[in-house]
Design a protein around this motif. Structure first.
Motif, PDB file in Angstrom:
ATOM      1  N   ILE A 186       0.269  -1.087   0.047  1.00 44.79           N
ATOM      2  CA  ILE A 186      -0.035   0.174   0.227  1.00 44.79           C
ATOM      3  C   ILE A 186       1.227   1.529  -0.077  1.00 44.79           C
ATOM      4  O   ILE A 186       0.862   2.081  -1.115  1.00 44.79           O
ATOM      5  CB  ILE A 186      -0.945  -0.512   1.188  1.00 44.79           C
ATOM      6  CG1 ILE A 186      -2.518  -1.198   1.050  1.00 44.79           C
ATOM      7  CG2 ILE A 186      -1.656   1.518   1.466  1.00 44.79           C
ATOM      8  CD1 ILE A 186      -2.565  -1.120   0.216  1.00 44.79           C
ATOM      9  N   VAL A 197       9.187   7.411   1.970  1.00 44.58           N
ATOM     10  CA  VAL A 197       7.380   6.404   1.696  1.00 44.58           C
ATOM     11  C   VAL A 197       7.026   5.654   0.665  1.00 44.58           C
ATOM     12  O   VAL A 197       7.614   7.177  -0.361  1.00 44.58           O
ATOM     13  CB  VAL A 197       7.014   6.440   2.438  1.00 44.58           C
ATOM     14  CG1 VAL A 197       5.905   7.982   2.217  1.00 44.58           C
ATOM     15  CG2 VAL A 197       4.841   5.529   2.061  1.00 44.58           C
ATOM     16  N   VAL A 198       6.777   4.993   0.152  1.00 44.83           N
ATOM     17  CA  VAL A 198       6.620   4.279  -1.783  1.00 44.83           C
ATOM     18  C   VAL A 198       5.499   4.087  -2.178  1.00 44.83           C
ATOM     19  O   VAL A 198       4.906   3.566  -0.731  1.00 44.83           O
ATOM     20  CB  VAL A 198       7.546   3.405  -2.152  1.00 44.83           C
ATOM     21  CG1 VAL A 198       7.471   2.946  -3.586  1.00 44.83           C
ATOM     22  CG2 VAL A 198       9.184   3.025  -1.592  1.00 44.83           C
ATOM     23  N   VAL A 199       4.462   5.262  -2.066  1.00 41.12           N
ATOM     24  CA  VAL A 199       2.694   5.441  -2.264  1.00 41.12           C
ATOM     25  C   VAL A 199       2.437   4.758  -3.531  1.00 41.12           C
ATOM     26  O   VAL A 199       3.151   5.220  -4.142  1.00 41.12           O
ATOM     27  CB  VAL A 199       2.305   6.993  -1.594  1.00 41.12           C
ATOM     28  CG1 VAL A 199       1.050   6.681  -2.280  1.00 41.12           C
ATOM     29  CG2 VAL A 199       2.867   7.482  -0.630  1.00 41.12           C
ATOM     30  N   ASN A 200       2.239   3.443  -3.036  1.00 46.14           N
ATOM     31  CA  ASN A 200       1.442   2.518  -4.204  1.00 46.14           C
ATOM     32  C   ASN A 200       0.242   2.995  -4.584  1.00 46.14           C
ATOM     33  O   ASN A 200      -0.691   2.798  -5.490  1.00 46.14           O
ATOM     34  CB  ASN A 200       1.547   1.048  -4.180  1.00 46.14           C
ATOM     35  CG  ASN A 200       3.369   0.627  -3.763  1.00 46.14           C
ATOM     36  OD1 ASN A 200       3.804   1.073  -2.801  1.00 46.14           O
ATOM     37  ND2 ASN A 200       4.183   0.546  -5.230  1.00 46.14           N
ATOM     38  N   PHE A 201      -0.767   2.885  -3.073  1.00 48.43           N
ATOM     39  CA  PHE A 201      -1.973   3.350  -2.941  1.00 48.43           C
ATOM     40  C   PHE A 201      -2.290   4.830  -2.351  1.00 48.43           C
ATOM     41  O   PHE A 201      -1.944   4.694  -1.968  1.00 48.43           O
ATOM     42  CB  PHE A 201      -2.764   2.425  -2.480  1.00 48.43           C
ATOM     43  CG  PHE A 201      -4.072   2.270  -2.509  1.00 48.43           C
ATOM     44  CD1 PHE A 201      -4.598   1.726  -3.888  1.00 48.43           C
ATOM     45  CD2 PHE A 201      -5.236   2.947  -1.764  1.00 48.43           C
ATOM     46  CE1 PHE A 201      -6.265   1.794  -3.832  1.00 48.43           C
ATOM     47  CE2 PHE A 201      -6.249   3.630  -2.136  1.00 48.43           C
ATOM     48  CZ  PHE A 201      -6.926   3.152  -2.399  1.00 48.43           C
ATOM     49  N   ALA A 202      -2.352   5.721  -3.904  1.00 49.44           N
ATOM     50  CA  ALA A 202      -2.792   7.577  -3.714  1.00 49.44           C
ATOM     51  C   ALA A 202      -3.610   7.870  -2.829  1.00 49.44           C
ATOM     52  O   ALA A 202      -4.559   7.150  -3.293  1.00 49.44           O
ATOM     53  CB  ALA A 202      -1.954   7.504  -4.449  1.00 49.44           C
ATOM     54  N   PRO A 203      -4.170   9.145  -2.237  1.00 47.00           N
ATOM     55  CA  PRO A 203      -5.263   9.310  -2.271  1.00 47.00           C
ATOM     56  C   PRO A 203      -5.779   9.975  -3.440  1.00 47.00           C
ATOM     57  O   PRO A 203      -5.236   9.874  -4.466  1.00 47.00           O
ATOM     58  CB  PRO A 203      -5.036  10.308  -1.627  1.00 47.00           C
ATOM     59  CG  PRO A 203      -3.434  10.876  -0.446  1.00 47.00           C
ATOM     60  CD  PRO A 203      -2.870  10.001  -1.429  1.00 47.00           C
ATOM     61  N   GLU A 204      -6.698  10.249  -4.034  1.00 47.47           N
ATOM     62  CA  GLU A 204      -8.202  10.020  -4.746  1.00 47.47           C
ATOM     63  C   GLU A 204      -6.889  11.456  -5.511  1.00 47.47           C
ATOM     64  O   GLU A 204      -6.937  10.947  -6.917  1.00 47.47           O
ATOM     65  CB  GLU A 204      -9.386  10.480  -4.425  1.00 47.47           C
ATOM     66  CG  GLU A 204      -9.951  10.110  -5.689  1.00 47.47           C
ATOM     67  CD  GLU A 204     -11.843  10.685  -5.205  1.00 47.47           C
ATOM     68  OE1 GLU A 204     -11.749  12.000  -4.401  1.00 47.47           O
ATOM     69  OE2 GLU A 204     -12.791  10.088  -5.742  1.00 47.47           O
ATOM     70  N   THR A 205      -7.048  12.751  -5.214  1.00 45.99           N
ATOM     71  CA  THR A 205      -6.360  13.621  -6.094  1.00 45.99           C
ATOM     72  C   THR A 205      -5.471  13.194  -6.922  1.00 45.99           C
ATOM     73  O   THR A 205      -4.768  13.429  -7.905  1.00 45.99           O
ATOM     74  CB  THR A 205      -5.714  14.685  -4.994  1.00 45.99           C
ATOM     75  OG1 THR A 205      -7.062  14.914  -4.348  1.00 45.99           O
ATOM     76  CG2 THR A 205      -6.170  16.044  -6.034  1.00 45.99           C
ATOM     77  N   LEU A 206      -4.625  12.245  -6.332  1.00 40.09           N
ATOM     78  CA  LEU A 206      -3.337  11.709  -6.799  1.00 40.09           C
ATOM     79  C   LEU A 206      -3.328  10.477  -8.051  1.00 40.09           C
ATOM     80  O   LEU A 206      -2.240   9.879  -8.067  1.00 40.09           O
ATOM     81  CB  LEU A 206      -2.202  11.906  -6.014  1.00 40.09           C
ATOM     82  CG  LEU A 206      -1.194  12.834  -5.601  1.00 40.09           C
ATOM     83  CD1 LEU A 206      -0.437  12.742  -4.578  1.00 40.09           C
ATOM     84  CD2 LEU A 206      -0.402  13.566  -7.203  1.00 40.09           C
ATOM     85  N   TYR A 209       4.713   6.686  -6.358  1.00 43.02           N
ATOM     86  CA  TYR A 209       5.381   7.912  -5.620  1.00 43.02           C
ATOM     87  C   TYR A 209       6.075   8.366  -4.908  1.00 43.02           C
ATOM     88  O   TYR A 209       5.925   6.959  -4.062  1.00 43.02           O
ATOM     89  CB  TYR A 209       4.768   9.177  -6.082  1.00 43.02           C
ATOM     90  CG  TYR A 209       3.734   9.480  -5.557  1.00 43.02           C
ATOM     91  CD1 TYR A 209       2.931   9.814  -4.018  1.00 43.02           C
ATOM     92  CD2 TYR A 209       2.362   8.939  -5.668  1.00 43.02           C
ATOM     93  CE1 TYR A 209       2.381  10.034  -3.350  1.00 43.02           C
ATOM     94  CE2 TYR A 209       1.447   9.930  -5.020  1.00 43.02           C
ATOM     95  CZ  TYR A 209       1.223   9.522  -3.724  1.00 43.02           C
ATOM     96  OH  TYR A 209       0.162  10.550  -2.686  1.00 43.02           O
ATOM     97  N   SER A 269       5.063   1.680   0.721  1.00 42.32           N
ATOM     98  CA  SER A 269       6.301   0.318   0.772  1.00 42.32           C
ATOM     99  C   SER A 269       6.911   1.440   1.905  1.00 42.32           C
ATOM    100  O   SER A 269       6.986   2.492   1.918  1.00 42.32           O
ATOM    101  CB  SER A 269       7.105   0.372   0.063  1.00 42.32           C
ATOM    102  OG  SER A 269       8.092   0.128   0.713  1.00 42.32           O
TER     103      SER A 269
END
Lengths: 388, 142
Positions: A198, B75-84, B90, A200
């Motif tokens: 989610i 942090v590697v964001v794989n699941f972003a907030p809606e706007t992103l 990222y 990492s």
């Protein structure tokens, strides 16, 4: 002189994706068991009825709606907001009023209805509890804040992800035995350790759930307690703390400074120490948050939380049982209800009323609740004592 | 800078822009990252703030002279907030300058990396603009 205050009753809705209910019906579901115990509306002087985020329902003046729906017309009510610590913030406010003598008997009830929007939208709403100028524009979601803590913790203490997965396995083990839980199912270590990422280093099983639900408790002043129960749970210590708004400004990411402060203050007020606790309900919005809570609450030295996990000291028959109701991870995390749900669970454990013997903690005399708002901007720690 | 720059994901500004923020952005537009320094007690802030946290005196924008930092956390964001959510994966990084000041920004060249980021690795500050020049930001490069 402040009056002693006790929790005398509690109620809890089923947690989950409650498409059959909105915040008003959930409120009724949490109050009904309390009503059935005889604490009818006329016995309640005032209420704190709270939810963390009005964006989810779009309802303004929500405490008025909740009070009205459960027949508390004319009774003073208010809403307290402290993000995910809203439940215990409400309880702290109510304790102050009862302790000071303003009211004798108060209903404190938290609710959240989160599943009427998509997961992405819910994530968006929660990310707005970060600094809207300097954090939100970078897409730091709620899990991302805790992933920043996890990255730092894993680096400073050379901790593998396995430890976090073991916490998730424990939470689901107990959640599977809790009929109120949102996701009552066991997960294996392999599932928990290898789930889809989610944020990492945090994966799906490191994250708590987006949950609908409500929980309520009634508190009473010492001279009124006997009218309601012969098994009061005394509020023995309360500590509250706060951490810097921007996570980058924290002096450390391996602790939540406000939680450490809150725990110390609660122990001091109670005249007790971590070793005196028979159980704890900690704010495991993410597995890393539970691990850090062990250390912030004094159950493990800094960096030694992983040893507690490896030795299963956090299980119901261990040295300090933690979240034997499934925690936010498996029972679920309806933001405004969470702190009250934790309180309800301590009462249940003290009374020996856990639904399954395999999650019942033996002989609970003292229990601790640790409830964190957002990534630590608000923290409340309560210490309870069995009164019989 | 004639027109205001809107900042959304990965671009620092806010909708309710103040003269102080406008000044910050105008400097950023010219590749200068500004901290703020309290005119009374000399406390330093990055990102900048208009009022000193300690004594509430005015804090003045002052150019950062440091451009190299180390990775404090990420942090590697794989699941972003809606706007992103249309932006794909990222990385958000907190970089720490030698002075101890920290800055939160995206690492944008992670495709060049052979593995995940490592706490302690060097970061370099980079300024970036959208093609139409309306949006500007600062980023980390590894």
């Amino acid at each position: 002189m402040a009056r002693r205050v006790a929790v005398v009753a509690g109620g809890h809705s089923k947690f989950g994706k409650r498409y059959d209910a909105t915040m008003r019906e959930l409120t009724a579901e949490a109050y009904k068991p309390i009503y059935d115990e005889g604490i009818t509306q006329d016995k309640i002087d005032a209420t704190v009825l709270s939810y963390a985020a009005s964006q989810f329902s779009g309802q303004g003046a929500g405490s008025a709606l909740m009070a009205d729906y459960i027949g508390l017309q004319g009774k003073p009510h208010l809403r307290v907001e402290s993000a995910c610590a809203t439940g215990t913030a409400s309880l702290r406010a109510a304790w102050g009023m009862v302790s000071a003598g303003l009211y004798d008997v108060m209903l404190v009830l938290g609710v959240e209805q989160m599943n009427r929007v998509s997961t992405a939208t819910a994530t968006e709403y929660m990310s707005r509890a970060g600094d809207m100028r300097w954090e939100y524009p970078y897409g730091i979601s709620f899990p991302a804040f805790y992933a920043l803590m996890a990255s730092r913790y894993m680096s400073e203490y050379n901790m593998p992800h396995d430890i976090l997965a073991k916490i998730a396995v424990k939470s689901h083990h107990y959640g599977a035995q809790n009929p109120k839980a949102h996701l009552p199912k066991e997960v294996s270590f392999e599932e928990a350790n290898n789930a889809i990422s989610i944020c990492s280093p945090l994966n799906l099983y490191d994250c708590s759930l987006i949950t609908d639900g409500a929980a309520g408790v009634v508190i009473a002043a010492e001279d009124r307690v006997k009218e309601f129960t012969d098994r009061p749970m005394w509020i023995k210590g309360i500590g509250a703390g706060a951490s810097e708004m921007k996570i980058q400004d924290r002096p450390s990411l391996t602790t939540i400074p406000g939680a450490k402060y809150a725990a110390k203050a609660a122990y001091k007020m109670a005249g007790l120490e971590p070793k005196d606790m028979d159980m704890a309900q900690v704010h495991d919005c993410f597995t890393i948050a539970e691990l850090i809570a062990y250390e912030d609450c004094g159950f493990a030295e800094p960096g030694k939380g992983p040893e507690m996990v490896e030795n299963k000291e956090n299980y119901h028959d261990g040295r300090i049982p933690v979240n034997c109701d499934g925690g936010l991870k498996s029972k679920g995390h309806p933001l405004g209800a969470t702190g009250i749900s934790m309180t309800y669970e301590v009462m249940k454990q003290m009374r020996g009323e856990a639904e399954n013997a395999s999650r019942q903690i033996d002989d609970v005399k003292h229990g601790l609740v640790h409830n964190v708002g957002q990534s630590g901007q608000f923290v409340n720690v309560f210490i309870y004592e069995r009164g019989w | 800078m004639a027109e205001r720059k809107e900042l959304y994901l990965g671009y620092t500004t806010d909708k309710a822009m103040t003269p102080f923020m406008q000044d910050f952005l105008e400097n950023l537009d010219e590749d200068r990252l500004m901290k703020s320094v309290c005119t009374s007690c000399s406390a330093e802030y990055l990102p900048p703030r208009q009022h000193c946290q300690k004594c509430l005196s005015e804090a003045k924008l002052t150019e950062m002279t440091e451009s190299e930092a180390t990775l404090y956390s990420y942090v590697v964001v794989n699941f972003a907030p809606e706007t992103l959510s249309s932006k794909g994966v990222y990385i958000v990084a907190i970089g720490e300058f030698p002075s101890g000041l920290k800055l939160t920004a995206h690492i944008t060249n992670f495709a060049t990396m052979s593995g995940p980021p490592e706490v302690g690795m060097p970061l370099k500050l980079k300024f970036a603009k959208e093609a139409d020049g309306k949006m500007i930001t600062y980023r980390w490069l590894v």
